[in-house]
Design a protein around this motif. Structure first.
Motif, PDB file in Angstrom:
ATOM      1  N   VAL A 149     -13.785 132.749 -53.870  1.00  0.00           N
ATOM      2  CA  VAL A 149     -12.931 132.442 -52.728  1.00  0.00           C
ATOM      3  C   VAL A 149     -13.762 132.334 -51.455  1.00  0.00           C
ATOM      4  O   VAL A 149     -14.519 133.253 -51.115  1.00  0.00           O
ATOM      5  N   HIS A 150     -13.616 131.189 -50.736  1.00  0.00           N
ATOM      6  CA  HIS A 150     -14.286 131.026 -49.447  1.00  0.00           C
ATOM      7  C   HIS A 150     -13.642 131.923 -48.402  1.00  0.00           C
ATOM      8  O   HIS A 150     -12.481 132.333 -48.538  1.00  0.00           O
ATOM      9  N   ALA A 151     -14.399 132.197 -47.337  1.00  0.00           N
ATOM     10  CA  ALA A 151     -13.868 132.996 -46.229  1.00  0.00           C
ATOM     11  C   ALA A 151     -12.739 132.244 -45.540  1.00  0.00           C
ATOM     12  O   ALA A 151     -12.788 131.030 -45.369  1.00  0.00           O
ATOM     13  N   THR A 152     -11.698 132.979 -45.153  1.00  0.00           N
ATOM     14  CA  THR A 152     -10.574 132.419 -44.409  1.00  0.00           C
ATOM     15  C   THR A 152     -10.515 133.056 -43.031  1.00  0.00           C
ATOM     16  O   THR A 152     -11.203 134.048 -42.758  1.00  0.00           O
ATOM     17  N   LYS A 153      -9.688 132.492 -42.164  1.00  0.00           N
ATOM     18  CA  LYS A 153      -9.575 133.025 -40.807  1.00  0.00           C
ATOM     19  C   LYS A 153      -9.018 134.444 -40.849  1.00  0.00           C
ATOM     20  O   LYS A 153      -8.001 134.714 -41.498  1.00  0.00           O
ATOM     21  N   GLY A 154      -9.707 135.382 -40.164  1.00  0.00           N
ATOM     22  CA  GLY A 154      -9.292 136.781 -40.157  1.00  0.00           C
ATOM     23  C   GLY A 154      -9.573 137.494 -41.457  1.00  0.00           C
ATOM     24  O   GLY A 154      -8.961 138.537 -41.750  1.00  0.00           O
ATOM     25  N   ASP A 155     -10.506 136.980 -42.258  1.00  0.00           N
ATOM     26  CA  ASP A 155     -10.849 137.561 -43.567  1.00  0.00           C
ATOM     27  C   ASP A 155     -11.363 138.987 -43.384  1.00  0.00           C
ATOM     28  O   ASP A 155     -12.333 139.233 -42.653  1.00  0.00           O
ATOM     29  N   ALA A 156     -10.716 139.936 -44.060  1.00  0.00           N
ATOM     30  CA  ALA A 156     -11.070 141.354 -43.928  1.00  0.00           C
ATOM     31  C   ALA A 156     -12.428 141.670 -44.537  1.00  0.00           C
ATOM     32  O   ALA A 156     -13.020 142.715 -44.241  1.00  0.00           O
ATOM     33  N   ARG A 157     -12.939 140.771 -45.372  1.00  0.00           N
ATOM     34  CA  ARG A 157     -14.235 141.024 -46.014  1.00  0.00           C
ATOM     35  C   ARG A 157     -15.399 140.835 -45.049  1.00  0.00           C
ATOM     36  O   ARG A 157     -16.488 141.352 -45.271  1.00  0.00           O
ATOM     37  N   VAL A 158     -15.189 140.066 -43.984  1.00  0.00           N
ATOM     38  CA  VAL A 158     -16.258 139.743 -43.045  1.00  0.00           C
ATOM     39  C   VAL A 158     -16.541 140.926 -42.128  1.00  0.00           C
ATOM     40  O   VAL A 158     -15.627 141.484 -41.500  1.00  0.00           O
ATOM     41  N   THR A 159     -17.800 141.330 -42.023  1.00  0.00           N
ATOM     42  CA  THR A 159     -18.200 142.446 -41.156  1.00  0.00           C
ATOM     43  C   THR A 159     -18.302 141.961 -39.701  1.00  0.00           C
ATOM     44  O   THR A 159     -18.252 140.753 -39.426  1.00  0.00           O
ATOM     45  N   LYS A 160     -18.484 142.898 -38.777  1.00  0.00           N
ATOM     46  CA  LYS A 160     -18.596 142.524 -37.358  1.00  0.00           C
ATOM     47  C   LYS A 160     -19.866 141.712 -37.103  1.00  0.00           C
ATOM     48  O   LYS A 160     -19.827 140.680 -36.436  1.00  0.00           O
ATOM     49  N   ILE A 161     -20.991 142.191 -37.635  1.00  0.00           N
ATOM     50  CA  ILE A 161     -22.234 141.440 -37.472  1.00  0.00           C
ATOM     51  C   ILE A 161     -22.146 140.133 -38.258  1.00  0.00           C
ATOM     52  O   ILE A 161     -22.665 139.090 -37.848  1.00  0.00           O
ATOM     53  N   GLY A 162     -21.407 140.175 -39.397  1.00  0.00           N
ATOM     54  CA  GLY A 162     -21.213 138.973 -40.199  1.00  0.00           C
ATOM     55  C   GLY A 162     -20.418 137.910 -39.467  1.00  0.00           C
ATOM     56  O   GLY A 162     -20.709 136.719 -39.575  1.00  0.00           O
ATOM     57  N   ALA A 163     -19.409 138.331 -38.709  1.00  0.00           N
ATOM     58  CA  ALA A 163     -18.610 137.384 -37.927  1.00  0.00           C
ATOM     59  C   ALA A 163     -19.486 136.668 -36.905  1.00  0.00           C
ATOM     60  O   ALA A 163     -19.336 135.454 -36.681  1.00  0.00           O
ATOM     61  N   TYR A 210     -15.652 118.887 -40.156  1.00  0.00           N
ATOM     62  CA  TYR A 210     -15.177 119.267 -41.480  1.00  0.00           C
ATOM     63  C   TYR A 210     -16.106 120.321 -42.088  1.00  0.00           C
ATOM     64  O   TYR A 210     -17.031 120.012 -42.837  1.00  0.00           O
ATOM     65  N   ARG A 211     -15.882 121.549 -41.709  1.00  0.00           N
ATOM     66  CA  ARG A 211     -16.657 122.664 -42.247  1.00  0.00           C
ATOM     67  C   ARG A 211     -15.717 123.839 -42.436  1.00  0.00           C
ATOM     68  O   ARG A 211     -14.579 123.823 -41.961  1.00  0.00           O
ATOM     69  N   GLY A 212     -16.203 124.862 -43.146  1.00  0.00           N
ATOM     70  CA  GLY A 212     -15.393 126.063 -43.333  1.00  0.00           C
ATOM     71  C   GLY A 212     -14.293 125.887 -44.360  1.00  0.00           C
ATOM     72  O   GLY A 212     -14.426 125.146 -45.335  1.00  0.00           O
ATOM     73  N   GLU A 213     -13.180 126.539 -44.121  1.00  0.00           N
ATOM     74  CA  GLU A 213     -12.071 126.599 -45.064  1.00  0.00           C
ATOM     75  C   GLU A 213     -11.433 125.227 -45.294  1.00  0.00           C
ATOM     76  O   GLU A 213     -11.243 124.450 -44.364  1.00  0.00           O
ATOM     77  N   ILE A 214     -11.084 124.959 -46.550  1.00  0.00           N
ATOM     78  CA  ILE A 214     -10.379 123.731 -46.905  1.00  0.00           C
ATOM     79  C   ILE A 214      -8.911 124.086 -47.117  1.00  0.00           C
ATOM     80  O   ILE A 214      -8.546 124.755 -48.092  1.00  0.00           O
ATOM     81  N   LYS A 215      -8.074 123.651 -46.189  1.00  0.00           N
ATOM     82  CA  LYS A 215      -6.666 124.028 -46.221  1.00  0.00           C
ATOM     83  C   LYS A 215      -5.795 122.996 -46.920  1.00  0.00           C
ATOM     84  O   LYS A 215      -4.768 123.321 -47.495  1.00  0.00           O
ATOM     85  N   LYS A 216      -6.178 121.723 -46.852  1.00  0.00           N
ATOM     86  CA  LYS A 216      -5.371 120.659 -47.460  1.00  0.00           C
ATOM     87  C   LYS A 216      -6.271 119.612 -48.093  1.00  0.00           C
ATOM     88  O   LYS A 216      -7.480 119.581 -47.848  1.00  0.00           O
ATOM     89  N   LYS A 217      -5.683 118.755 -48.925  1.00  0.00           N
ATOM     90  CA  LYS A 217      -6.456 117.768 -49.679  1.00  0.00           C
ATOM     91  C   LYS A 217      -7.241 116.827 -48.767  1.00  0.00           C
ATOM     92  O   LYS A 217      -8.343 116.405 -49.100  1.00  0.00           O
ATOM     93  N   SER A 218      -6.670 116.507 -47.618  1.00  0.00           N
ATOM     94  CA  SER A 218      -7.347 115.567 -46.717  1.00  0.00           C
ATOM     95  C   SER A 218      -8.670 116.126 -46.210  1.00  0.00           C
ATOM     96  O   SER A 218      -9.582 115.373 -45.871  1.00  0.00           O
ATOM     97  N   ASP A 219      -8.792 117.466 -46.154  1.00  0.00           N
ATOM     98  CA  ASP A 219     -10.049 118.085 -45.690  1.00  0.00           C
ATOM     99  C   ASP A 219     -11.209 117.729 -46.619  1.00  0.00           C
ATOM    100  O   ASP A 219     -12.266 117.295 -46.155  1.00  0.00           O
ATOM    101  N   ILE A 220     -11.013 117.909 -47.916  1.00  0.00           N
ATOM    102  CA  ILE A 220     -12.096 117.619 -48.855  1.00  0.00           C
ATOM    103  C   ILE A 220     -12.301 116.114 -48.995  1.00  0.00           C
ATOM    104  O   ILE A 220     -13.429 115.635 -49.139  1.00  0.00           O
TER     105      ILE A 220
END
Length: 451
Positions: free
Chosen positions: A326-340, A403-413
């Motif tokens: 799973v790619h990172a999403t907005k507000g992803d709890a897995r991301v650390t502060k330094i990671g953000a 076009y980077r980061g999370e892919i939310k809909k088919k048009s993104d890819i």
């Protein structure tokens, strides 16, 4: 394995010409010219000018008139560059043997060029260095190209037969159009000639896709009234017999491959020495203080030809079991502060310059995807696999276009793939530079989807 033809002819021609140029200077044996600076200058100028004018782009169907025209342009321009040396480095002095050397080079190169063309045609007329061909369609245009193959042996074409949806009792008839695929797999075919009036657009697209996969040259036999696209070049095989050549992609030319690879090595080495050398110790401390785990995150990604490689990044998440799915999403709890911070500034991508040095990636290219996600995208986008014909990049045209980061809909890819394919088909060294500069500017401006 596919037989390769003529791949040594041009390098050998270049080598012979360079040797002749230097040998003439040596035989005249004038110390004013027999030095490293002069020999280097005329050699490099000859190589640069011949590349610019396409002096060595002589094909088996190129006429003698075209050869003489190329020769005239190259000799004239080389003469200008030759005299420029004395204007720049010798303040316009007329040095002994100056004209003797130039005339000797011009005469020798001209003789060699014409003799080489004559010798190749003679060699091919004896049945050597030939290309095997098949023709799709059997109209008047097709018949003309077949007649040419059979009547002019010095062009070096071995005609195997033709395909048509109409049945013919002709001994050269090989079957229906769709049977060309099985025939080509079982027989060595170097070039496929398609009649534009005998095949539909969809059939031509299918043949083109097959030819790309099998590394077969595709030629189109046009109607006189056709309009031609920019990815096709007109060639005349004999007076008024016209054939359209489907142009190769930029990365199919060996010179472009080496230009990109040399730049990748130099640029990546510079980043590793000037940035990573001091950034890694600092980040190691900061990342370790916030969460357990290694500084470098390793993940399998799809590279050139779909082969997997290990992609490096600075770890920006807490250790988790779904990082490879799973790619990172907005507000992803897995991301650390330094990671953000690392993700926002794209600093997490810097270890991929090590991937570039290893040859797994390029500085610029389509972004590498996880295999699991790649399989999903292939179902949604028809041309997705075209991305795999080049090395993946740290940044790319799609990324600087938003076009980077999370892919939310088919048009993104779909938009990513569209831009990736545009990059592959229109690559140039300056396009890479433009993408790198825009990437750096985007880092300073901040990107909305960098999370």
């Amino acid at each position: 394995m596919k037989k390769r033809f003529s791949y040594l002819i041009r390098p050998l021609q270049v080598l012979i010409d360079v040797i002749i140029i230097n040998l003439i200077v040596y035989l005249i044996y004038d110390k004013e010219f027999l030095n490293f600076s002069f020999l280097s200058y005329i050699t490099l100028f000859w190589l640069a000018s011949s590349y610019s004018f396409g002096f060595y782009k002589v094909y088996r169907y190129t006429s003698y008139l075209r050869v003489i025209t190329l020769l005239g342009k190259q000799i004239l321009f080389f003469a200008l560059g030759y005299f420029a040396y004395f204007g720049i480095f010798r303040e316009g002095d007329v040095v002994n043997n100056q004209f003797v050397i130039l005339m000797s080079i011009m005469i020798a190169i001209s003789i060699i060029k014409i003799l080489w063309s004559f010798a190749l045609k003679k060699y091919r007329s004896l049945g050597n260095n030939f290309r095997t061909t098949v023709v799709l369609g059997f109209d008047e245009s097709s018949k003309n190209i077949i007649k040419l193959f059979k009547s002019k042996a010095n062009l070096g074409y071995k005609f195997l037969g033709f395909f048509s949806d109409k049945n013919y009792k002709n001994s050269e008839y090989l079957g229906k159009l769709e049977s060309v695929y099985d025939f080509t797999k079982k027989n060595m075919v170097d070039e496929i000639y398609c009649s534009l009036s005998s095949l539909t657009d969809s059939q031509i697209k299918e043949v083109n896709k097959f030819a790309l996969e099998k590394e077969i040259d595709l030629k189109l036999i046009p109607n006189a009234t056709e309009l031609y696209s920019k990815n096709q070049t007109i060639h005349y095989y004999d007076d008024d017999l016209m054939v359209l050549n489907v142009n190769k992609l930029p990365f199919e030319f060996t010179g472009n491959f080496y230009i990109k690879r040399v730049f990748d090595i130099v640029f990546s080495f510079f980043v590793c020495v000037t940035v990573l050398s001091w950034l890694i110790p600092i980040l190691w401390i900061l990342v370790k203080l916030e969460s357990k785990g290694p500084l470098i995150f390793k993940q399998g990604r799809e590279g050139i030809n779909g082969e997997e490689f290990i992609c490096y990044k600075f770890r920006s998440m807490k250790l988790n079991k779904i990082a490879d799915k799973v790619h990172a999403t907005k507000g992803d709890a897995r991301v650390t502060k330094i990671g953000a911070f690392l993700r926002k500034t794209s600093l997490d991508e810097l270890p991929q310059f090590i991937n570039v040095l290893f040859g797994d990636m390029s500085v610029v290219g389509p972004r590498p995807h996880l295999e699991s996600l790649s399989l999903e995208y292939q179902k949604e986008v028809d041309d997705y696999l075209k991305r795999h014909i080049v090395k993946p990049g740290i940044t790319g045209l799609a990324q600087i276009s938003g076009y980077r980061g999370e892919i939310k809909k088919k048009s993104d890819i779909k938009n990513r793939v569209r831009l990736d394919i545009f990059y592959i088909e229109n690559w140039s060294f300056f396009l890479d530079i433009k993408i790198i500069i825009q990437t750096v500017l985007n880092v300073f401006k901040g990107e909305e989807k960098a999370y």
